[in-house]
Design a protein around this motif. Sequence first.
Motif, PDB file in Angstrom:
ATOM      1  N   UNK A  56       5.366  21.711 -47.759  1.00  0.00           N
ATOM      2  CA  UNK A  56       4.393  22.079 -46.741  1.00  0.00           C
ATOM      3  C   UNK A  56       3.055  22.514 -47.279  1.00  0.00           C
ATOM      4  N   UNK A  57       2.785  22.277 -48.572  1.00  0.00           N
ATOM      5  CA  UNK A  57       1.521  22.681 -49.172  1.00  0.00           C
ATOM      6  C   UNK A  57       0.452  21.605 -49.047  1.00  0.00           C
ATOM      7  N   UNK A  58       0.857  20.388 -48.751  1.00  0.00           N
ATOM      8  CA  UNK A  58      -0.059  19.271 -48.497  1.00  0.00           C
ATOM      9  C   UNK A  58       0.488  18.480 -47.318  1.00  0.00           C
ATOM     10  N   UNK A  59      -0.386  17.737 -46.663  1.00  0.00           N
ATOM     11  CA  UNK A  59       0.035  16.846 -45.581  1.00  0.00           C
ATOM     12  C   UNK A  59      -0.128  15.410 -46.046  1.00  0.00           C
ATOM     13  N   UNK A  60       0.878  14.585 -45.785  1.00  0.00           N
ATOM     14  CA  UNK A  60       0.821  13.184 -46.166  1.00  0.00           C
ATOM     15  C   UNK A  60      -0.147  12.422 -45.275  1.00  0.00           C
ATOM     16  N   UNK A  61      -0.762  11.377 -45.826  1.00  0.00           N
ATOM     17  CA  UNK A  61      -1.632  10.503 -45.034  1.00  0.00           C
ATOM     18  C   UNK A  61      -0.813   9.497 -44.245  1.00  0.00           C
ATOM     19  N   UNK A  62       0.330   9.110 -44.763  1.00  0.00           N
ATOM     20  CA  UNK A  62       1.188   8.128 -44.101  1.00  0.00           C
ATOM     21  C   UNK A  62       2.607   8.328 -44.590  1.00  0.00           C
ATOM     22  N   UNK A  63       3.555   7.766 -43.856  1.00  0.00           N
ATOM     23  CA  UNK A  63       4.954   7.878 -44.229  1.00  0.00           C
ATOM     24  C   UNK A  63       5.681   8.884 -43.360  1.00  0.00           C
ATOM     25  N   UNK A  64       6.981   8.997 -43.580  1.00  0.00           N
ATOM     26  CA  UNK A  64       7.809   9.869 -42.754  1.00  0.00           C
ATOM     27  C   UNK A  64       8.857  10.557 -43.612  1.00  0.00           C
ATOM     28  N   UNK A  65       9.295  11.724 -43.157  1.00  0.00           N
ATOM     29  CA  UNK A  65      10.371  12.464 -43.815  1.00  0.00           C
ATOM     30  C   UNK A  65      11.381  12.903 -42.760  1.00  0.00           C
ATOM     31  N   UNK A  66      12.649  12.884 -43.150  1.00  0.00           N
ATOM     32  CA  UNK A  66      13.724  13.384 -42.300  1.00  0.00           C
ATOM     33  C   UNK A  66      14.580  14.331 -43.128  1.00  0.00           C
ATOM     34  N   UNK A  67      14.918  15.482 -42.553  1.00  0.00           N
ATOM     35  CA  UNK A  67      15.736  16.493 -43.205  1.00  0.00           C
ATOM     36  C   UNK A  67      16.964  16.740 -42.342  1.00  0.00           C
ATOM     37  N   UNK A  68      18.143  16.471 -42.873  1.00  0.00           N
ATOM     38  CA  UNK A  68      19.363  16.628 -42.083  1.00  0.00           C
ATOM     39  C   UNK A  68      19.388  15.742 -40.853  1.00  0.00           C
ATOM     40  N   UNK A  69      18.724  14.595 -40.950  1.00  0.00           N
ATOM     41  CA  UNK A  69      18.708  13.644 -39.845  1.00  0.00           C
ATOM     42  C   UNK A  69      17.606  13.862 -38.839  1.00  0.00           C
ATOM     43  N   UNK A  70      16.878  14.986 -38.930  1.00  0.00           N
ATOM     44  CA  UNK A  70      15.807  15.292 -37.975  1.00  0.00           C
ATOM     45  C   UNK A  70      14.446  15.103 -38.633  1.00  0.00           C
ATOM     46  N   UNK A  71      13.446  14.794 -37.811  1.00  0.00           N
ATOM     47  CA  UNK A  71      12.094  14.627 -38.334  1.00  0.00           C
ATOM     48  C   UNK A  71      11.656  15.908 -39.041  1.00  0.00           C
TER      49      UNK A  71
END
Length: 522
Positions: A56-71
Amino acid sequence: MAGARAPLLEVTGLAKAFGPTAVLRGASLRIAPASVHALLGANGAGKSTLTRILLGMERADAGAMRLGGARYAPASAEDARRAGVVLVPQERTLCPHLTVADNVTLGIEPAARAGLGIRDRERARAVARRAIALVAEGPDRLPLDAPAGELGVADRQLVEIARALAQGGLREDGRLAARLLVLDEPTSSLGHDDAARLFDRVRTLRDAGLAVLLVTHFLADVRAHADRYTVLRDGRVAGEGDPRETEPAQIVREMLGRALEVARARRAPGAPGAPPDAPGAPDAPGAPGAPDAAPPGGGEVVLDARDVAGVKRPQRASLALRRGEILGIAGLVGSGRTELLRVLAGLDPKRGGTVTLRARRGVGLLSEDRGGEGLMLGRSIAENVWLSPRAPRLAAPRSLRAGAARWIDELAIRAAGPDQRVGELSGGNQQKVQIARLLREDFDVLLVDEPTRGIDVASKAQVLSLLRELAASGKAIVLVSSQLDELVTTCDRIAVLRRGVLEPPRPASSWTEASLLLEASS
């Protein structure tokens, strides 16, 4: 296998640019629950940026992340901690004057009454006790009331992990609320035995259900302790797999995009800048209390230390450093290697013994703590290169920048220019800036403390090659390194510092990594 399970964390097509510089270019990562996943890559490959986005120290310009199946898209470090993603940074952050308990709960202290700012000390100690129980080998290993500054390096690292776990949340029954622990170069300051202890605790945490992202440059750690690995190169995934089924040379090729030449070209004995002793010829023992006797054909002694003792360490050290050689110092963490260099450099007081310097241009020290002592991270490359009492006081800024630009070119420092802040550079390039300052000062004697700490394989090869070139040009170098292979392949002679006492040096050709470790730990 860890890689066959549904991922705890899934990163897809992550991209990030800083101005015109693309740092991540569609990077992807899958971390299984209850696993140790290693993240590898050369400096500048994008590892730090990827982990900063995860935390959470930077924000991505593109792409996606999922943690434990949730966004998963944390907007801050606090968001990441609430989601159970926590960090143990490479640089230590404990407050040495505070107790273990106070360090573990620093910043998350439970309040006695909401809104009054009064700390509930009993609840804080209960949180600290549960966190320490997760990482300590026994109830008395890390006393809650012990000042953190009095702990050994390995125990301080465990307290750092306990604090991270506490920040991620602990349930009343002591179970973890944190789901992913990011360890950034956790063994870079540890010796062999302390690193083994640390990984014992990491395995315990993994078996308790925690996923660990291990960011490291140590391939041996990866092969011994990681379930899976991912290599980044130029912001893209260049390789991944099971490290136990992958040869180290293959991982290096994935990191660099080419094979790495690591063979040492030894200088011929007797030639200018040659090692002072023939391969395989042991040093003649000196008289008790005297430095090692000069072997036949050795260069002039430029630094002569006899029975040197520091305030705490070393207890007794004698050496004769000769022009044109690299003298390695091996030893376990806490043996007094750094303290010896600081005494020789005149930075720490001597409790006994003598140091005689026969070098017109003096002694320069490359500190192992480049962030806290060796560099001003908030200042420019030019300012750091010229940081010295010897620097011209009235030189025009343009002249200083031009001088720094020369070293940027000569040492292949990857930077936008001499005005770039050193803190924006990768670890390997920061190290080169430290070296540039020593070279600009043209010291005759260089005391080099852990020059490859926290830098990638390619930068290590460049730094070690540079040290050999400097010795060939007539510099006298003392090299302290925790990487025993570096000492064996780089140095002309190696001495072991054991329990505060420096043993007589022997030719590097007579040592192996195993024999050095055995000598240091016996």
